[in-house]
Write a protein that holds these residues in place. Sequence first.
Motif, short mmCIF file in Angstrom:
data_model
loop_
_atom_site.label_atom_id
_atom_site.label_comp_id
_atom_site.label_asym_id
_atom_site.label_seq_id
_atom_site.Cartn_x
_atom_site.Cartn_y
_atom_site.Cartn_z
N ALA A 38 -32.35 -25.98 54.76
CA ALA A 38 -32.80 -26.11 56.15
C ALA A 38 -34.27 -25.74 56.28
O ALA A 38 -35.03 -26.39 57.00
N VAL A 39 -34.68 -24.70 55.57
CA VAL A 39 -36.08 -24.28 55.62
C VAL A 39 -36.97 -25.32 54.94
O VAL A 39 -38.05 -25.66 55.42
N ALA A 41 -36.38 -28.53 54.58
CA ALA A 41 -36.33 -29.85 55.20
C ALA A 41 -37.43 -30.03 56.25
O ALA A 41 -37.99 -31.12 56.38
N ARG A 42 -37.75 -29.03 57.00
CA ARG A 42 -38.78 -29.06 58.05
C ARG A 42 -38.55 -30.19 59.05
O ARG A 42 -39.48 -30.80 59.54
N ASP A 43 -37.29 -30.48 59.25
CA ASP A 43 -36.91 -31.49 60.25
C ASP A 43 -35.72 -30.92 61.01
O ASP A 43 -34.80 -30.37 60.40
N SER A 47 -32.32 -29.99 59.15
CA SER A 47 -32.11 -28.54 59.08
C SER A 47 -30.76 -28.16 59.67
O SER A 47 -30.02 -27.37 59.08
N SER A 50 -28.05 -29.28 57.31
CA SER A 50 -27.98 -28.41 56.12
C SER A 50 -27.27 -27.10 56.42
O SER A 50 -26.46 -26.62 55.63
N VAL A 51 -27.58 -26.52 57.57
CA VAL A 51 -26.93 -25.26 57.95
C VAL A 51 -25.45 -25.48 58.18
O VAL A 51 -24.60 -24.69 57.70
#
Length: 153
Positions: A38-39, A41-43, A47, A50-51
Amino acid sequence: MTGHRKRTWIDMTSRRSRLYRPINWESVLALGAGLALAVLARDGVLSAFSVIAGAYVAWWFHRQYQSRQAAVAPDLERLVWQLRAIYPLLPSAMDALEVSAARLPESKLRRTAEECVTRYRAATLTDCGALAESLKPLYELGDPDARQLAFIL
């Protein structure tokens, strides 16, 4: 001595409490991987995905861990009490394990204990590595109390 509860070699009282929630490393690793992705990805959408995916995989690993423990837990305390009662009569740990396992109902723990005894009998007495290997099935059950019992034996 009212209210006094006999204690076994292995303290399994924490299993009964509602607050007892074992955490395994696979769950922590899956959740950490989801957060790391998530960190990176910057989207916002990726993010969040992902979480959520990391949390779901962590939950799945946790359920698998609990099911492995549930398969062993009911008979393990009974096995420990029987070992404790039989060991003074048969001062060999493996003889006591063999007799105690025979008194358990047919289960995964009984088959595992019998496999440990069979491996022990097949090992030569001078080969310490083979004797330690005979208890490997107890370690592989995935239950922390079964691992502690294997260490004690």
